[in-house]
Scaffold this motif. Sequence first.
Motif, PDB file in Angstrom:
ATOM      1  N   ASP A  13       3.854  41.243  19.886  1.00  0.00           N
ATOM      2  CA  ASP A  13       3.349  42.111  18.827  1.00  0.00           C
ATOM      3  C   ASP A  13       2.572  43.262  19.473  1.00  0.00           C
ATOM      4  O   ASP A  13       2.536  43.393  20.703  1.00  0.00           O
ATOM      5  N   ASP A  14       1.947  44.105  18.646  1.00  0.00           N
ATOM      6  CA  ASP A  14       1.242  45.278  19.168  1.00  0.00           C
ATOM      7  C   ASP A  14      -0.006  44.914  19.965  1.00  0.00           C
ATOM      8  O   ASP A  14      -0.587  45.767  20.630  1.00  0.00           O
ATOM      9  N   LEU A  19       5.585  35.703  20.545  1.00  0.00           N
ATOM     10  CA  LEU A  19       6.073  34.953  19.391  1.00  0.00           C
ATOM     11  C   LEU A  19       6.671  33.625  19.849  1.00  0.00           C
ATOM     12  O   LEU A  19       7.549  33.598  20.713  1.00  0.00           O
ATOM     13  N   LEU A  20       6.186  32.522  19.281  1.00  0.00           N
ATOM     14  CA  LEU A  20       6.691  31.189  19.606  1.00  0.00           C
ATOM     15  C   LEU A  20       7.014  30.418  18.339  1.00  0.00           C
ATOM     16  O   LEU A  20       6.459  30.687  17.272  1.00  0.00           O
ATOM     17  N   LEU A  21       7.898  29.446  18.496  1.00  0.00           N
ATOM     18  CA  LEU A  21       8.219  28.482  17.442  1.00  0.00           C
ATOM     19  C   LEU A  21       7.604  27.143  17.807  1.00  0.00           C
ATOM     20  O   LEU A  21       7.550  26.792  18.988  1.00  0.00           O
ATOM     21  N   HIS A  22       7.158  26.388  16.811  1.00  0.00           N
ATOM     22  CA  HIS A  22       6.656  25.043  17.071  1.00  0.00           C
ATOM     23  C   HIS A  22       7.722  24.022  16.679  1.00  0.00           C
ATOM     24  O   HIS A  22       8.090  23.901  15.512  1.00  0.00           O
ATOM     25  N   ARG A  23       8.237  23.314  17.692  1.00  0.00           N
ATOM     26  CA  ARG A  23       9.204  22.241  17.468  1.00  0.00           C
ATOM     27  C   ARG A  23       8.424  20.997  17.052  1.00  0.00           C
ATOM     28  O   ARG A  23       7.447  20.627  17.688  1.00  0.00           O
ATOM     29  N   ASN A  24       8.890  20.352  15.987  1.00  0.00           N
ATOM     30  CA  ASN A  24       8.253  19.122  15.519  1.00  0.00           C
ATOM     31  C   ASN A  24       9.345  18.138  15.119  1.00  0.00           C
ATOM     32  O   ASN A  24       9.745  18.056  13.960  1.00  0.00           O
ATOM     33  N   ALA A  89      14.766  44.166  12.304  1.00  0.00           N
ATOM     34  CA  ALA A  89      14.860  43.883  10.866  1.00  0.00           C
ATOM     35  C   ALA A  89      14.396  42.452  10.606  1.00  0.00           C
ATOM     36  O   ALA A  89      14.705  41.544  11.382  1.00  0.00           O
ATOM     37  N   GLY A  90      13.660  42.281   9.506  1.00  0.00           N
ATOM     38  CA  GLY A  90      13.216  40.961   9.094  1.00  0.00           C
ATOM     39  C   GLY A  90      11.820  40.627   9.595  1.00  0.00           C
ATOM     40  O   GLY A  90      11.267  41.309  10.449  1.00  0.00           O
ATOM     41  N   GLU A  91      11.265  39.588   9.013  1.00  0.00           N
ATOM     42  CA  GLU A  91       9.958  39.051   9.403  1.00  0.00           C
ATOM     43  C   GLU A  91      10.177  37.653   9.947  1.00  0.00           C
ATOM     44  O   GLU A  91      10.871  36.844   9.307  1.00  0.00           O
ATOM     45  N   PRO A  92       9.596  37.318  11.094  1.00  0.00           N
ATOM     46  CA  PRO A  92       9.798  35.984  11.670  1.00  0.00           C
ATOM     47  C   PRO A  92       9.318  34.881  10.726  1.00  0.00           C
ATOM     48  O   PRO A  92       8.226  34.965  10.170  1.00  0.00           O
ATOM     49  N   ARG A  93      10.184  33.889  10.559  1.00  0.00           N
ATOM     50  CA  ARG A  93       9.841  32.722   9.733  1.00  0.00           C
ATOM     51  C   ARG A  93      10.678  31.548  10.215  1.00  0.00           C
ATOM     52  O   ARG A  93      11.717  31.729  10.854  1.00  0.00           O
ATOM     53  N   VAL A  94      10.244  30.360   9.888  1.00  0.00           N
ATOM     54  CA  VAL A  94      10.978  29.154  10.270  1.00  0.00           C
ATOM     55  C   VAL A  94      12.159  28.982   9.316  1.00  0.00           C
ATOM     56  O   VAL A  94      11.978  28.935   8.099  1.00  0.00           O
ATOM     57  N   LEU A  95      13.363  28.886   9.867  1.00  0.00           N
ATOM     58  CA  LEU A  95      14.551  28.660   9.044  1.00  0.00           C
ATOM     59  C   LEU A  95      15.112  27.253   9.219  1.00  0.00           C
ATOM     60  O   LEU A  95      15.742  26.732   8.301  1.00  0.00           O
ATOM     61  N   GLU A  96      14.918  26.656  10.375  1.00  0.00           N
ATOM     62  CA  GLU A  96      15.446  25.316  10.655  1.00  0.00           C
ATOM     63  C   GLU A  96      14.300  24.303  10.523  1.00  0.00           C
ATOM     64  O   GLU A  96      13.749  23.830  11.510  1.00  0.00           O
ATOM     65  N   HIS A  97      13.976  23.990   9.279  1.00  0.00           N
ATOM     66  CA  HIS A  97      12.804  23.153   8.997  1.00  0.00           C
ATOM     67  C   HIS A  97      12.936  21.723   9.521  1.00  0.00           C
ATOM     68  O   HIS A  97      11.931  21.040   9.686  1.00  0.00           O
ATOM     69  N   CYS A 103       5.644  29.011  13.186  1.00  0.00           N
ATOM     70  CA  CYS A 103       5.887  30.071  14.153  1.00  0.00           C
ATOM     71  C   CYS A 103       4.710  31.016  14.106  1.00  0.00           C
ATOM     72  O   CYS A 103       3.979  31.068  13.124  1.00  0.00           O
ATOM     73  N   GLY A 104       4.521  31.729  15.190  1.00  0.00           N
ATOM     74  CA  GLY A 104       3.428  32.688  15.220  1.00  0.00           C
ATOM     75  C   GLY A 104       3.267  33.315  16.582  1.00  0.00           C
ATOM     76  O   GLY A 104       3.883  32.891  17.562  1.00  0.00           O
ATOM     77  N   TYR A 105       2.433  34.343  16.612  1.00  0.00           N
ATOM     78  CA  TYR A 105       2.144  35.059  17.850  1.00  0.00           C
ATOM     79  C   TYR A 105       0.936  34.427  18.530  1.00  0.00           C
ATOM     80  O   TYR A 105      -0.045  34.074  17.872  1.00  0.00           O
TER      81      TYR A 105
END
Length: 136
Positions: A13-14, A19-24, A89-97, A103-105
Amino acid sequence: MQEVQLAGCVITDDRGRVLLLHRNTPDLQQWEIPGGKLDPGEDPRTTAVRELREEMGVEVTVDRNLGTRTFVENGRTMVYTWFLAQITAGEPRVLEHHIHDNCGYHDVDELAAMPEELSPNTRNFLHEISQGNIRF
């Protein structure tokens, strides 16, 4: 030992946070760089872009290759290529729940203080940053 080819995107980000995803899942709970396995005949760059679309619902443009490193996980050698990318394009979000729950920076210094919560790949990435081998 089986070798698995993987690729993913490093997005900042600025404020320079990553940006990371949290695997659970039952087997793994860890923060990781978004990415995944190469499909047959697919090159790493294409994989990285596809995985960001599938995992986080964003379109990205790859700026450059940041390098490739290996790690061992579950008895397999993982060969991971990182690409520096920008969201177009788009905003980061979790798609594979069923795989990820957040997810977050994250600030690089914050991540360095929590190595036990990071995937081996993300630890490799932080090591390369700390050694001055990767700059973004």
